[in-house]
Design a protein around this motif. Structure first.
Motif, mmCIF file in Angstrom:
data_model
loop_
_atom_site.group_PDB
_atom_site.id
_atom_site.type_symbol
_atom_site.label_atom_id
_atom_site.label_comp_id
_atom_site.label_asym_id
_atom_site.label_seq_id
_atom_site.Cartn_x
_atom_site.Cartn_y
_atom_site.Cartn_z
ATOM 1 N N VAL A 228 -5.528 -6.691 4.109
ATOM 2 C CA VAL A 228 -4.683 -7.464 5.023
ATOM 3 C C VAL A 228 -5.547 -8.157 6.073
ATOM 4 O O VAL A 228 -6.166 -7.494 6.915
ATOM 5 C CB VAL A 228 -3.636 -6.544 5.707
ATOM 6 C CG1 VAL A 228 -2.770 -7.353 6.664
ATOM 7 C CG2 VAL A 228 -2.778 -5.843 4.653
ATOM 8 N N LYS A 229 -5.587 -9.499 6.008
ATOM 9 C CA LYS A 229 -6.333 -10.284 6.992
ATOM 10 C C LYS A 229 -5.472 -10.477 8.224
ATOM 11 O O LYS A 229 -4.439 -11.130 8.190
ATOM 12 C CB LYS A 229 -6.724 -11.642 6.399
ATOM 13 C CG LYS A 229 -7.701 -11.540 5.246
ATOM 14 C CD LYS A 229 -8.100 -12.923 4.726
ATOM 15 C CE LYS A 229 -9.110 -12.797 3.592
ATOM 16 N NZ LYS A 229 -9.527 -14.121 3.068
ATOM 17 N N LEU A 230 -5.898 -9.884 9.333
ATOM 18 C CA LEU A 230 -5.087 -9.876 10.549
ATOM 19 C C LEU A 230 -5.155 -11.213 11.273
ATOM 20 O O LEU A 230 -6.193 -11.881 11.291
ATOM 21 C CB LEU A 230 -5.546 -8.753 11.480
ATOM 22 C CG LEU A 230 -5.525 -7.340 10.875
ATOM 23 C CD1 LEU A 230 -5.976 -6.318 11.905
ATOM 24 C CD2 LEU A 230 -4.136 -6.990 10.354
ATOM 25 N N ASP A 231 -4.037 -11.602 11.864
ATOM 26 C CA ASP A 231 -3.958 -12.836 12.642
ATOM 27 C C ASP A 231 -4.872 -12.730 13.868
ATOM 28 O O ASP A 231 -4.860 -11.722 14.580
ATOM 29 C CB ASP A 231 -2.510 -13.075 13.077
ATOM 30 C CG ASP A 231 -2.304 -14.424 13.740
ATOM 31 O OD1 ASP A 231 -2.718 -14.581 14.904
ATOM 32 O OD2 ASP A 231 -1.716 -15.315 13.100
ATOM 33 N N ASN B 156 -3.464 4.873 3.839
ATOM 34 C CA ASN B 156 -4.867 5.141 3.586
ATOM 35 C C ASN B 156 -5.676 3.900 3.987
ATOM 36 O O ASN B 156 -5.506 2.829 3.395
ATOM 37 C CB ASN B 156 -5.051 5.467 2.107
ATOM 38 C CG ASN B 156 -6.501 5.596 1.691
ATOM 39 O OD1 ASN B 156 -6.861 5.133 0.622
ATOM 40 N ND2 ASN B 156 -7.325 6.229 2.504
ATOM 41 N N LEU B 157 -6.495 4.025 5.032
ATOM 42 C CA LEU B 157 -7.351 2.930 5.486
ATOM 43 C C LEU B 157 -8.769 3.198 5.000
ATOM 44 O O LEU B 157 -9.427 4.136 5.449
ATOM 45 C CB LEU B 157 -7.319 2.823 7.014
ATOM 46 C CG LEU B 157 -8.201 1.739 7.631
ATOM 47 C CD1 LEU B 157 -7.772 0.349 7.169
ATOM 48 C CD2 LEU B 157 -8.169 1.815 9.158
ATOM 49 N N LYS B 158 -9.231 2.371 4.076
ATOM 50 C CA LYS B 158 -10.547 2.589 3.495
ATOM 51 C C LYS B 158 -11.672 2.015 4.360
ATOM 52 O O LYS B 158 -12.744 2.605 4.479
ATOM 53 C CB LYS B 158 -10.601 1.958 2.103
ATOM 54 C CG LYS B 158 -9.679 2.640 1.090
ATOM 55 C CD LYS B 158 -9.797 1.979 -0.266
ATOM 56 C CE LYS B 158 -9.005 2.740 -1.318
ATOM 57 N NZ LYS B 158 -9.536 4.097 -1.547
ATOM 58 N N ILE C 233 -12.687 -13.322 11.147
ATOM 59 C CA ILE C 233 -11.495 -12.743 10.532
ATOM 60 C C ILE C 233 -11.704 -11.238 10.378
ATOM 61 O O ILE C 233 -12.715 -10.793 9.828
ATOM 62 C CB ILE C 233 -11.220 -13.374 9.158
ATOM 63 C CG1 ILE C 233 -10.866 -14.850 9.326
ATOM 64 C CG2 ILE C 233 -10.095 -12.640 8.435
ATOM 65 C CD1 ILE C 233 -10.717 -15.598 8.012
ATOM 66 N N LEU C 234 -10.751 -10.454 10.892
ATOM 67 C CA LEU C 234 -10.799 -9.014 10.732
ATOM 68 C C LEU C 234 -9.806 -8.623 9.640
ATOM 69 O O LEU C 234 -8.647 -9.034 9.672
ATOM 70 C CB LEU C 234 -10.471 -8.287 12.040
ATOM 71 C CG LEU C 234 -11.691 -7.973 12.933
ATOM 72 C CD1 LEU C 234 -12.322 -9.251 13.467
ATOM 73 C CD2 LEU C 234 -11.296 -7.053 14.081
ATOM 74 N N THR C 235 -10.275 -7.855 8.685
ATOM 75 C CA THR C 235 -9.457 -7.461 7.541
ATOM 76 C C THR C 235 -9.326 -5.950 7.495
ATOM 77 O O THR C 235 -10.338 -5.228 7.554
ATOM 78 C CB THR C 235 -10.079 -7.958 6.220
ATOM 79 O OG1 THR C 235 -10.264 -9.369 6.285
ATOM 80 C CG2 THR C 235 -9.190 -7.610 5.038
ATOM 81 N N ALA C 236 -8.080 -5.473 7.401
ATOM 82 C CA ALA C 236 -7.820 -4.051 7.209
ATOM 83 C C ALA C 236 -7.721 -3.787 5.703
ATOM 84 O O ALA C 236 -6.875 -4.357 5.023
ATOM 85 C CB ALA C 236 -6.523 -3.648 7.902
ATOM 86 N N HIS C 237 -8.599 -2.930 5.204
ATOM 87 C CA HIS C 237 -8.623 -2.624 3.772
ATOM 88 C C HIS C 237 -7.848 -1.324 3.527
ATOM 89 O O HIS C 237 -8.405 -0.224 3.593
ATOM 90 C CB HIS C 237 -10.069 -2.488 3.286
ATOM 91 C CG HIS C 237 -10.886 -3.722 3.462
ATOM 92 N ND1 HIS C 237 -10.783 -4.825 2.631
ATOM 93 C CD2 HIS C 237 -11.821 -4.043 4.399
ATOM 94 C CE1 HIS C 237 -11.630 -5.760 3.024
ATOM 95 N NE2 HIS C 237 -12.266 -5.314 4.098
ATOM 96 N N SER D 248 0.845 -1.191 0.000
ATOM 97 C CA SER D 248 0.000 0.000 0.000
ATOM 98 C C SER D 248 0.881 1.243 0.000
ATOM 99 O O SER D 248 1.888 1.282 0.720
ATOM 100 C CB SER D 248 -0.908 -0.002 1.235
ATOM 101 O OG SER D 248 -1.781 1.109 1.237
ATOM 102 N N PRO D 249 0.548 2.260 -0.802
ATOM 103 C CA PRO D 249 1.367 3.478 -0.828
ATOM 104 C C PRO D 249 1.232 4.278 0.456
ATOM 105 O O PRO D 249 0.137 4.387 1.025
ATOM 106 C CB PRO D 249 0.803 4.256 -2.025
ATOM 107 C CG PRO D 249 -0.595 3.751 -2.190
ATOM 108 C CD PRO D 249 -0.570 2.317 -1.765
#
Length: 443
Positions: free
Chosen positions: A384-387, A292-294, A374-378, A275-276
């Motif tokens: 990114v699927k967090l552990d 940038n967290l969408k 599963i929590l995913t940061a977009h 991610s930039p």
């Protein structure tokens, strides 16, 4: 020349060439030590696991509070995310001076200047390991007031009676370091077994160092990994091509973590997401790492993210700070409560009340391993699927809690625990942060 003398000369030539070869190869790694590890100078065997967990939460809260207060501050002092009650999570062991003098500094992507406590102290905080004495180092040099380095660095002044460039780092709430800006030789122990020295690294030699609290086993100082010109990573820029990465272990197994530089820091292969970085403006914001967290997803439930709105910040409101020194992830309160509500709808376990107030949402675990969502940061360009173990923290033997915290002032911080079992790579030339699922216990 005698045979013995020739042998000695050959021996040192080989050592020298080995050192230069490793440096030119642009490929090395060092060990990072968790602050609570038995290897750490801060190790306290009297602390229970519960106390260590709560300490991490409180450090995160204090760090976020300080960063919120200083977020839009401009002025003539270095600004750092370290706070009086939040001095970092991972230590970097290195040596300073000639002959090499062993020290421990906090690895911190939220700081720039690298500094150590120095003798003779005007005021020094309690440090159980010996304090560096620059008068005993043949490679130590003060930076002159007239030098370009002194003029280009913020928060400097001059001691004209001895033509020495002075620095000040103010962490707020009575915690600061002051001393001479200098150049010195730094020596690293690579995980490969090599020992390599880097000459003329700019460091702060602190003679007046105050904390708003005291406890035994303080580190020697800080190793700044921000994007500012005095940070360690920027000073090695021509050698490592702006690349570093880390794979962090928490302290559950007392394992060390790895910090990589240059070619060794490249994150490649299958399942790599990048991610930039968001470029900020302002004296404080521009030197640190933002994405940038969408949105965030809880299972299939996607929650759109909206963060802070601060005057003078050149970014949209969907920005999150990636910070190695904050263990627990912090979200704006309005977003956190939406996220927590989504978790409650999915997790059907019996709730547990955390009387310490450190965690808002906790569960009693059954004899069977619960299936947490599963929590995913977009991020922009990277989902990114967090552990699960990085998201749900074990408070007691049969209690797990959502490892996020609300923040009333709006700043979002992606904590180090959330990136458990991820290799995280920074490429300052490409201006990206990359993530690769990795078992950090085996990395």
């Amino acid at each position: 020349m005698s045979y013995f003398s020739s042998f000695i000369l050959l021996f040192f030539c080989i050592i020298y060439l080995t050192v230069i070869s490793h440096a030119i190869n642009n490929d090395f790694s060092v060990e990072l030590i968790h602050r609570d590890s038995y290897k750490s100078p801060l190790y306290d065997p009297s602390q229970t696991k519960f106390q260590l967990i709560l300490n991490a939460v409180h450090r995160s809260i204090n760090r976020a509070n300080y960063m919120n207060k200083e977020f839009s501050t401009t002025g003539n002092k270095f600004k750092s995310s370290l706070t009086a009650d939040s001095d970092g999570e991972y230590l970097m062991n290195y040596s300073v001076g000639t002959p090499p003098f062993n020290v421990y500094g906090f690895f911190d992507t939220g700081s720039n200047l690298m500094w150590v406590q120095c003798k003779p102290c005007n005021i020094c905080y309690n440090q159980t390991s010996p304090i560096f004495n620059p008068s005993k180092s043949s490679s130590y040099q003060n930076i002159l007031c007239s030098s370009r380095t002194c003029k280009s660095v913020e928060a400097t002044s001059c001691s004209y009676d001895r033509d020495a460039c002075k620095y000040t780092v103010d962490y707020g709430r009575g915690t600061k370091t002051q001393g001479d800006l200098s150049v010195e030789t730094l020596t690293l122990n690579f995980t490969s077994g090599s020992i390599v020295s880097f000459p003329k690294i700019v460091i702060g030699c602190g003679y007046t160092n105050t904390l708003s609290w005291e406890y035994n086993g303080q580190s020697s100082g800080v190793v700044g990994f921000g994007k500012g010109p005095t940070s360690f990573i920027k000073q090695l820029d021509s050698l490592i091509d702006g690349k570093f990465s880390y794979c962090l272990n928490d302290n559950e197994l007392n394992l060390s973590s790895k910090l990589n530089f240059g070619d060794a820091a490249i994150v490649s292969g299958d399942n790599v997401l990048s991610s930039p970085m968001i470029n900020m403006i302002g004296n404080y914001q521009k030197d640190y790492y933002y994405l940038n967290l969408k949105a965030f997803s809880v299972g299939n439930k996607r929650i759109k993210f909206r963060g802070f709105k601060n005057k003078g910040i050149n970014a949209s409101t969907d920005t999150i700070l990636v910070d190695s020194g904050t263990p627990v992830t912090i979200f704006p309160h309005h977003f956190y409560h939406r996220l927590e509500s989504a978790v409650k709808k999915v997790v059907k376990l019996k709730r547990f009340k955390d009387d310490s107030g450190s965690y808002s949402l906790c569960y009693n675990m059954t004899s069977h391993q619960p299936k947490f969502p599963i929590l995913t940061a977009h991020f922009n360009g990277a989902d990114v699927k967090l552990d699960s173990n990085g998201v749900f923290h074990q408070l007691y033997e049969r209690v797990k809690c959502l490892g996020f915290r609300p923040n009333n002032d709006g700043l979002a911080i992606l904590g180090s625990k959330a990136l458990l079992n991820y290799l995280v790579g920074y490429d300052l030339k490409k201006n990206i942060i990359s993530f690769k699922p990795t078992d950090c216990t085996k990395y």
